[in-house]
Design a protein around this motif. Structure first.
Motif, PDB file in Angstrom:
ATOM      1  N   GLY A 116      -6.188   2.138   0.118  1.00  0.00           N
ATOM      2  CA  GLY A 116      -6.394   2.145  -1.323  1.00  0.00           C
ATOM      3  C   GLY A 116      -6.898   0.837  -1.869  1.00  0.00           C
ATOM      4  O   GLY A 116      -6.955   0.656  -3.093  1.00  0.00           O
ATOM      5  N   LYS A 146      -9.794   4.515  -8.315  1.00  0.00           N
ATOM      6  CA  LYS A 146      -8.671   5.455  -8.189  1.00  0.00           C
ATOM      7  C   LYS A 146      -8.887   6.668  -9.083  1.00  0.00           C
ATOM      8  O   LYS A 146      -8.615   7.807  -8.686  1.00  0.00           O
ATOM      9  CB  LYS A 146      -7.358   4.759  -8.572  1.00  0.00           C
ATOM     10  CG  LYS A 146      -6.913   3.651  -7.633  1.00  0.00           C
ATOM     11  CD  LYS A 146      -5.617   3.027  -8.163  1.00  0.00           C
ATOM     12  CE  LYS A 146      -5.170   1.847  -7.321  1.00  0.00           C
ATOM     13  NZ  LYS A 146      -3.942   1.223  -7.859  1.00  0.00           N
ATOM     14  N   LEU A 205     -12.945   2.619  -1.574  1.00  0.00           N
ATOM     15  CA  LEU A 205     -11.560   2.272  -1.268  1.00  0.00           C
ATOM     16  C   LEU A 205     -11.300   2.564   0.202  1.00  0.00           C
ATOM     17  O   LEU A 205     -11.764   3.581   0.732  1.00  0.00           O
ATOM     18  CB  LEU A 205     -10.590   3.090  -2.127  1.00  0.00           C
ATOM     19  CG  LEU A 205     -10.675   2.912  -3.648  1.00  0.00           C
ATOM     20  CD1 LEU A 205      -9.791   3.945  -4.341  1.00  0.00           C
ATOM     21  CD2 LEU A 205     -10.267   1.509  -4.045  1.00  0.00           C
ATOM     22  N   GLN A 258       0.867   5.424   0.777  1.00  0.00           N
ATOM     23  CA  GLN A 258       0.211   6.556   1.406  1.00  0.00           C
ATOM     24  C   GLN A 258       0.975   7.823   1.079  1.00  0.00           C
ATOM     25  O   GLN A 258       2.211   7.831   1.096  1.00  0.00           O
ATOM     26  CB  GLN A 258       0.145   6.368   2.922  1.00  0.00           C
ATOM     27  CG  GLN A 258      -0.837   5.296   3.359  1.00  0.00           C
ATOM     28  CD  GLN A 258      -2.277   5.706   3.068  1.00  0.00           C
ATOM     29  OE1 GLN A 258      -2.719   6.746   3.514  1.00  0.00           O
ATOM     30  NE2 GLN A 258      -2.987   4.879   2.324  1.00  0.00           N
ATOM     31  N   LYS A 283     -10.965  -1.522  -9.257  1.00  0.00           N
ATOM     32  CA  LYS A 283     -10.116  -0.752  -8.335  1.00  0.00           C
ATOM     33  C   LYS A 283      -9.465   0.422  -9.062  1.00  0.00           C
ATOM     34  O   LYS A 283      -9.381   1.535  -8.527  1.00  0.00           O
ATOM     35  CB  LYS A 283      -9.041  -1.659  -7.724  1.00  0.00           C
ATOM     36  CG  LYS A 283      -8.207  -0.958  -6.657  1.00  0.00           C
ATOM     37  CD  LYS A 283      -7.292  -1.929  -5.926  1.00  0.00           C
ATOM     38  CE  LYS A 283      -6.228  -2.495  -6.812  1.00  0.00           C
ATOM     39  NZ  LYS A 283      -5.239  -3.302  -6.054  1.00  0.00           N
ATOM     40  N   ARG A 327     -11.411   8.894  -7.521  1.00  0.00           N
ATOM     41  CA  ARG A 327     -10.853   9.622  -6.389  1.00  0.00           C
ATOM     42  C   ARG A 327     -10.008  10.808  -6.856  1.00  0.00           C
ATOM     43  O   ARG A 327     -10.101  11.907  -6.297  1.00  0.00           O
ATOM     44  CB  ARG A 327      -9.990   8.678  -5.533  1.00  0.00           C
ATOM     45  CG  ARG A 327      -9.530   9.298  -4.224  1.00  0.00           C
ATOM     46  CD  ARG A 327      -8.870   8.269  -3.344  1.00  0.00           C
ATOM     47  NE  ARG A 327      -7.684   7.688  -3.963  1.00  0.00           N
ATOM     48  CZ  ARG A 327      -7.018   6.664  -3.462  1.00  0.00           C
ATOM     49  NH1 ARG A 327      -7.428   6.081  -2.350  1.00  0.00           N
ATOM     50  NH2 ARG A 327      -5.950   6.192  -4.061  1.00  0.00           N
ATOM     51  N   SER A 342       0.839  -1.190   0.000  1.00  0.00           N
ATOM     52  CA  SER A 342       0.000   0.000   0.000  1.00  0.00           C
ATOM     53  C   SER A 342       0.873   1.240   0.000  1.00  0.00           C
ATOM     54  O   SER A 342       1.975   1.243   0.559  1.00  0.00           O
ATOM     55  CB  SER A 342      -0.922   0.018   1.221  1.00  0.00           C
ATOM     56  OG  SER A 342      -1.869  -1.030   1.145  1.00  0.00           O
ATOM     57  N   PHE A 395      -2.961   4.103  -2.291  1.00  0.00           N
ATOM     58  CA  PHE A 395      -3.141   3.116  -3.333  1.00  0.00           C
ATOM     59  C   PHE A 395      -2.803   1.744  -2.775  1.00  0.00           C
ATOM     60  O   PHE A 395      -1.974   1.609  -1.872  1.00  0.00           O
ATOM     61  CB  PHE A 395      -2.256   3.429  -4.543  1.00  0.00           C
ATOM     62  CG  PHE A 395      -2.560   4.754  -5.167  1.00  0.00           C
ATOM     63  CD1 PHE A 395      -3.771   4.967  -5.791  1.00  0.00           C
ATOM     64  CD2 PHE A 395      -1.646   5.790  -5.128  1.00  0.00           C
ATOM     65  CE1 PHE A 395      -4.068   6.185  -6.374  1.00  0.00           C
ATOM     66  CE2 PHE A 395      -1.926   7.015  -5.707  1.00  0.00           C
ATOM     67  CZ  PHE A 395      -3.145   7.212  -6.316  1.00  0.00           C
ATOM     68  N   HIS A 396      -3.409   0.717  -3.343  1.00  0.00           N
ATOM     69  CA  HIS A 396      -3.224  -0.636  -2.853  1.00  0.00           C
ATOM     70  C   HIS A 396      -2.927  -1.545  -4.039  1.00  0.00           C
ATOM     71  O   HIS A 396      -3.658  -1.547  -5.026  1.00  0.00           O
ATOM     72  CB  HIS A 396      -4.494  -1.103  -2.136  1.00  0.00           C
ATOM     73  CG  HIS A 396      -4.340  -2.421  -1.445  1.00  0.00           C
ATOM     74  ND1 HIS A 396      -3.670  -2.553  -0.250  1.00  0.00           N
ATOM     75  CD2 HIS A 396      -4.776  -3.658  -1.769  1.00  0.00           C
ATOM     76  CE1 HIS A 396      -3.712  -3.821   0.124  1.00  0.00           C
ATOM     77  NE2 HIS A 396      -4.366  -4.506  -0.782  1.00  0.00           N
TER      78      HIS A 396
END
Length: 630
Positions: free
Chosen positions: A506, A615, A502, A73, A611, A618, A71, A83-84
């Motif tokens: 993420g 993103k 999310l 940050q 996913k 977002r 992940s 994000f993941h």
């Protein structure tokens, strides 16, 4: 982190087989994939271990996550979360391609194994592999294409359709068109049609400009029954002017033109010069249901009971188009078009029965139908403009007319709006002056209920009757929307009320419905893009109502990079496609919410694409925060 280890030859072979389950590796040549893996080093990261950080300097390796999760940050300044990344995903692509440090801190979530591929190798393979290069630079578009391809395979056994409606008309032409000059006698023209085995004959001048057309369908009514002499010039019986399309237009454009005007043939032009003709048979030769067949059956219906039966063909037709790999934008536009045709026919039937003059009124479509973005699970959002010097006296008569139409639509499978946004309600049945006053009040006051109304009513489209009655409303929005910054800010706040599904890392985070974890693809997906597009349209005075058209037009005015705006559109259309697929597959055991997608039912590509779309949503909301919330 353990010291990176270069994989052995046997491990390279094993890794290649493993990675071929993921995009884009499944589409790459074997030697290209082996080149990446042979240069890779494998690294282990313990739970919580720092993988990458800004202080590490320019990124020199592409991280391909083989097992575990990582992940990223961005710190306190990024309130939208991180994000993941999961198995099969690559990071940090943008930093690697830009030869810069990362802007986030990447940490391992659990025991994670990564393949570290040198930047030089990544660049070398990208130069040789268009698949790999495109995937790195346009991930959303690539995931969208892969998902659509998988969907096409899944539905292929349910249809006979083979042609894509995205095909340019230039690819459908089979040769030069059969045409004659306007002075040609009918006996020569008919003999030519018989000799060439064609169902239509174009009439053109010396410069090959289309002047008219004669089809087999015209022979009985225009020549045989009037007992016309066969030495009559074809110009006397041809249909004119000719409705044609350009070489760059698509099969979808031709299908819609045929349906809207009751045509069987469409001339194709290169500028003004006639270069070919396409027929309905060309577009849907192997398809059990054509757009014109469905729309013609709707227009020929003489009762609501008949329309109830014909309406079922809309779902069958949509399933056929899914099997062709038709994109969400075209599919929802075609579904909306057929819904328009059905509504227009109902209005005709009821207006004749009640003696109502639709020349003194305009039926409006709101919401998704107004944007031509209807899916298969949709209720009614409509209104009526009526002309009257005595509105209070005549409103009950128009409301009674609208109520009969609303109830007939309900019987055809379009449920009554629970919120009362229907032409049979007083608030949706107004004169032009009353509608203008209402729009002005919503723009100026901006109360919570005004914002809700704006999100529905401002996406209007005239559907039947006198469309000119609706023009002042569109002009009002174009003039006043950008001049009311307070209202735009409030619209921006409203667009940020819902957030993508999310978590703070993420990763996808669903909710539980009927005991299964999933996501509401409307409230947490498409609505985020629809709200943003509406805000952009009002801020820039755009007349477009469709979300895609609004996003594309606003992006140009806002000077947004093409890669970013393409991401907006691709993400929105993928979410629309997921909604449509879920609605078509609904049945016993399906979620009670038609817009709900159960996460465990998604394949690897669709889960990763979902996913990625979240993103994109977002980042789009972050743009709204920066531009309108300060």
């Amino acid at each position: 982190m353990d010291d990176p280890a270069v994989p052995s030859a046997s491990l390279v072979a094993q890794l290649a087989q493993e990675l071929q389950r993921h995009a884009p590796f499944a589409q790459m040549q074997a030697d290209e994939l082996h080149e990446l893996l042979a240069a890779a080093a494998q690294a282990y990261y313990a739970p919580g271990e720092l993988v990458l950080a800004p202080e590490h300097g320019p990124v020199g390796q592409l991280h391909l996550l083989r097992q575990g999760a990582v992940s990223a940050q961005r710190g306190l300044a990024d309130t939208a979360g991180g994000f993941h990344y999961e198995a099969g995903e690559m990071f940090p692509v943008a930093a690697l391609l830009g030869q810069r440090p990362v802007t986030a801190s990447y940490r391992s979530q659990g025991d994670s194994f990564c393949l570290l591929i040198p930047a030089a190798t990544v660049q070398a393979v990208a130069r040789r592999s268009a698949v790999f290069a495109d995937f790195l630079s346009r991930r959303v578009a690539q995931f969208l294409a892969l998902s659509r391809r998988a969907l096409q395979v899944a539905y292929a056994s349910q249809t006979l359709a083979e042609q894509s409606l995205e095909t340019p008309l230039a690819q459908l032409l089979r040769g030069a068109p059969v045409s004659v000059p306007p002075e040609t006698p009918l006996h020569e023209a008919l003999a030519l049609m018989e000799a060439r085995h064609v169902g239509s004959l174009l009439v053109a001048d010396a410069e090959q400009r289309a002047l008219g057309i004669l089809t087999r369908h015209d022979l009985l009514s225009r020549i045989v029954l009037p007992r016309l002499a066969l030495d009559t010039p074809i110009a006397a019986v041809m249909s004119s002017p000719v409705l044609g399309l350009q070489l760059g237009d698509t099969a979808q454009d031709a299908a819609l033109l045929m349906s809207r005007h009751g045509l069987r043939h469409v001339p194709v032009l290169d500028g003004e010069r006639l270069v070919g003709i396409v027929s309905e048979r060309d577009l849907f030769a192997l398809q059990r249901l054509s757009l014109k067949q469905v729309s013609s059956a709707i227009r020929a219906a003489e009762s609501v009971d008949t329309l109830k039966l014909v309406a079922q063909d809309i779902r069958r037709f949509a399933r056929n188009l899914l099997a062709q790999g038709v994109a969400a934008r075209q599919l929802t536009e075609l579904v909306s078009h057929l819904n328009d045709v059905l509504t227009q026919r109902l209005l005709q039937l009821v207006a004749v029965a009640r003696g109502m003059d639709m020349g003194q009124a305009c039926w409006l479509a709101f919401g998704s139908e107004g944007r031509s973005e209807q899916t298969l699970a949709t209720d009614q959002d409509n209104g009526l403009i009526f002309v009257s010097d005595r509105p209070d006296a005549e409103r009950p008569r128009w409301m009674a007319f609208a109520r009969e139409v609303n109830e007939a639509l309900d019987a055809c499978g379009y449920p009554l709006c629970k919120g009362g946004i229907m032409a049979s309600e007083p608030a949706c049945c107004r004169t032009p002056q009353e509608w203008l006053q209402a729009f002005n009040e919503w723009l100026e006051h901006g109360a919570p209920e005004d914002l809700l109304k704006a999100s529905i009513y401002f996406d209007f489209r005239p559907l039947a009757g006198d469309a000119e009655l609706a023009r002042p409303l569109r002009e009002l929005l174009g003039r006043h929307g950008a001049a009311l910054p307070r209202f735009l800010r409030q619209l921006g706040e409203n667009a940020l009320r819902s957030r993508p599904p999310l978590n703070w890392l993420g990763a996808l985070e669903g909710q539980t419905l009927d005991g299964r974890e999933g996501v509401d693809l409307k409230l947490q997906g498409t609505a985020l893009f629809v709200d943003a597009a509406r805000l952009f349209a009002l801020a820039h005075g755009l007349a477009a109502t469709g979300t895609r058209e609004r996003l594309e037009a606003a992006a140009r005015l806002m000077q947004v990079p093409a890669t970013e705006s393409e991401g907006w559109v691709g993400a929105f259309e993928f979410l629309q496609m997921l909604r449509l697929r879920g609605q078509m597959e609904g049945g016993a055991g399906a979620p009670t919410n038609p817009n709900w997608i159960v996460l465990e039912t998604l394949n690897d590509v669709d889960r990763r694409m979902l996913k990625e779309c979240c993103k994109v949503a977002r980042r789009l909301q972050q743009r709204i925060e920066l531009d309108w919330m300060r």
